[in-house]
Design a protein around this motif. Structure first.
Motif, PDB file in Angstrom:
ATOM      1  N   TYR A  52       7.163   0.050  -0.343  1.00  0.00           N
ATOM      2  CA  TYR A  52       8.278  -0.381   0.493  1.00  0.00           C
ATOM      3  C   TYR A  52       8.039  -1.833   0.898  1.00  0.00           C
ATOM      4  O   TYR A  52       7.516  -2.127   1.954  1.00  0.00           O
ATOM      5  N   ALA A  53       8.451  -2.738   0.052  1.00  0.00           N
ATOM      6  CA  ALA A  53       8.124  -4.144   0.258  1.00  0.00           C
ATOM      7  C   ALA A  53       8.878  -4.748   1.440  1.00  0.00           C
ATOM      8  O   ALA A  53       8.360  -5.611   2.141  1.00  0.00           O
ATOM      9  N   LEU A  54      10.096  -4.294   1.666  1.00  0.00           N
ATOM     10  CA  LEU A  54      10.932  -4.949   2.664  1.00  0.00           C
ATOM     11  C   LEU A  54      10.979  -4.217   3.993  1.00  0.00           C
ATOM     12  O   LEU A  54      11.458  -4.777   4.982  1.00  0.00           O
ATOM     13  N   THR A  55      10.490  -3.000   4.012  1.00  0.00           N
ATOM     14  CA  THR A  55      10.541  -2.225   5.249  1.00  0.00           C
ATOM     15  C   THR A  55       9.170  -1.651   5.556  1.00  0.00           C
ATOM     16  O   THR A  55       8.212  -1.868   4.824  1.00  0.00           O
ATOM     17  N   CYS A  56       9.106  -0.876   6.629  1.00  0.00           N
ATOM     18  CA  CYS A  56       7.858  -0.226   7.000  1.00  0.00           C
ATOM     19  C   CYS A  56       7.662   1.095   6.276  1.00  0.00           C
ATOM     20  O   CYS A  56       6.589   1.680   6.341  1.00  0.00           O
ATOM     21  N   GLY A  57       8.682   1.547   5.594  1.00  0.00           N
ATOM     22  CA  GLY A  57       8.612   2.840   4.946  1.00  0.00           C
ATOM     23  C   GLY A  57       8.935   3.964   5.906  1.00  0.00           C
ATOM     24  O   GLY A  57       8.868   3.786   7.127  1.00  0.00           O
ATOM     25  N   PRO A  58       9.290   5.111   5.381  1.00  0.00           N
ATOM     26  CA  PRO A  58       9.643   6.248   6.239  1.00  0.00           C
ATOM     27  C   PRO A  58       8.421   6.811   6.949  1.00  0.00           C
ATOM     28  O   PRO A  58       7.288   6.588   6.531  1.00  0.00           O
ATOM     29  N   ARG A  59       8.685   7.556   7.989  1.00  0.00           N
ATOM     30  CA  ARG A  59       7.563   8.014   8.810  1.00  0.00           C
ATOM     31  C   ARG A  59       6.655   8.984   8.057  1.00  0.00           C
ATOM     32  O   ARG A  59       5.473   9.091   8.363  1.00  0.00           O
ATOM     33  N   TYR A  60       7.158   9.665   7.033  1.00  0.00           N
ATOM     34  CA  TYR A  60       6.325  10.661   6.367  1.00  0.00           C
ATOM     35  C   TYR A  60       5.220  10.043   5.508  1.00  0.00           C
ATOM     36  O   TYR A  60       4.316  10.747   5.070  1.00  0.00           O
ATOM     37  N   VAL A  61       5.261   8.754   5.275  1.00  0.00           N
ATOM     38  CA  VAL A  61       4.171   8.148   4.501  1.00  0.00           C
ATOM     39  C   VAL A  61       2.983   7.797   5.385  1.00  0.00           C
ATOM     40  O   VAL A  61       1.925   7.439   4.885  1.00  0.00           O
ATOM     41  N   TYR A  62       3.182   7.905   6.684  1.00  0.00           N
ATOM     42  CA  TYR A  62       2.091   7.637   7.618  1.00  0.00           C
ATOM     43  C   TYR A  62       1.368   8.950   7.895  1.00  0.00           C
ATOM     44  O   TYR A  62       1.985   9.931   8.309  1.00  0.00           O
ATOM     45  N   ASP A  63       0.076   8.962   7.673  1.00  0.00           N
ATOM     46  CA  ASP A  63      -0.648  10.226   7.742  1.00  0.00           C
ATOM     47  C   ASP A  63      -1.519  10.387   8.984  1.00  0.00           C
ATOM     48  O   ASP A  63      -1.983  11.484   9.265  1.00  0.00           O
ATOM     49  N   LYS A  64      -1.767   9.322   9.710  1.00  0.00           N
ATOM     50  CA  LYS A  64      -2.542   9.412  10.940  1.00  0.00           C
ATOM     51  C   LYS A  64      -1.661   8.970  12.097  1.00  0.00           C
ATOM     52  O   LYS A  64      -1.151   7.854  12.088  1.00  0.00           O
ATOM     53  N   TRP A  65      -1.528   9.837  13.077  1.00  0.00           N
ATOM     54  CA  TRP A  65      -0.615   9.584  14.185  1.00  0.00           C
ATOM     55  C   TRP A  65      -1.323   9.681  15.522  1.00  0.00           C
ATOM     56  O   TRP A  65      -2.183  10.547  15.726  1.00  0.00           O
ATOM     57  N   GLY A  66      -0.918   8.802  16.432  1.00  0.00           N
ATOM     58  CA  GLY A  66      -1.371   8.917  17.798  1.00  0.00           C
ATOM     59  C   GLY A  66      -0.575   9.985  18.522  1.00  0.00           C
ATOM     60  O   GLY A  66       0.411  10.516  18.007  1.00  0.00           O
TER      61      GLY A  66
ATOM     62  N   TYR B 164       6.622   6.453  22.428  1.00  0.00           N
ATOM     63  CA  TYR B 164       6.208   5.548  21.370  1.00  0.00           C
ATOM     64  C   TYR B 164       4.934   6.075  20.710  1.00  0.00           C
ATOM     65  O   TYR B 164       4.000   6.522  21.390  1.00  0.00           O
ATOM     66  N   TYR B 165       4.922   5.981  19.397  1.00  0.00           N
ATOM     67  CA  TYR B 165       3.784   6.428  18.608  1.00  0.00           C
ATOM     68  C   TYR B 165       3.301   5.300  17.713  1.00  0.00           C
ATOM     69  O   TYR B 165       4.107   4.543  17.169  1.00  0.00           O
ATOM     70  N   CYS B 166       2.009   5.227  17.549  1.00  0.00           N
ATOM     71  CA  CYS B 166       1.497   4.385  16.489  1.00  0.00           C
ATOM     72  C   CYS B 166       0.970   5.294  15.377  1.00  0.00           C
ATOM     73  O   CYS B 166       0.595   6.445  15.630  1.00  0.00           O
TER      74      CYS B 166
END
Length: 129
Positions: A106-120, A93-95
């Motif tokens: 992405y109003a209805l979803t969390c969006g794809p993982r590539y839009v997240y730029d900081k990862w644990g 699991y990653y945050c």
């Protein structure tokens, strides 16, 4: 250095686990935070997120009703409370944080993982039957 930390443990089927995500070098309070997981041989998938735009949570269908994401602004931590665990929840699991605001589209979803730029670094959750 910016880091996200997720702390996990072993769990039993139908048991509960709580994952924590905190950052060093910045606060999570101002960003959409997502939880992702990757099982062996599978692609990383979105599990849940808490959106900064309206504070609302989103959940993958596979965890809806069993997992709860909570943002605690008093200590800059985001939790993933996992209940009624199933063997198929076993994964790393990653945050992740979207510090650029790209999840806004992405109003209805969390969006794809590539839009997240900081990862644990990820934490192993193993659910045994």
């Amino acid at each position: 250095d910016v880091q996200l930390q997720a702390l996990g443990r072993l769990g039993a089927a139908w048991g509960s686990l709580k994952l924590s995500c905190a950052a060093s070098g910045f606060t999570l309070d101002y960003y959409t935070i997502g939880w992702f997981r990757q099982a062996p041989g599978k692609e990383r998938e979105g599990v849940s997120c808490v959106r900064i735009a309206d504070g609302s949570p989103r959940y993958a269908d596979s965890v809806k009703g069993r997992f709860t994401i909570v943002r605690d602004n008093t200590n800059g931590t985001v939790y993933l409370q996992m209940s009624s665990l199933k063997v198929e929840d076993t994964a790393v699991y990653y945050c992740a944080a979207d510090t650029r605001g790209h999840t806004r589209q992405y109003a209805l979803t969390c969006g794809p993982r590539y839009v997240y730029d900081k990862w644990g670094q990820g934490t192993q959750v193993t659910v045994s039957s």
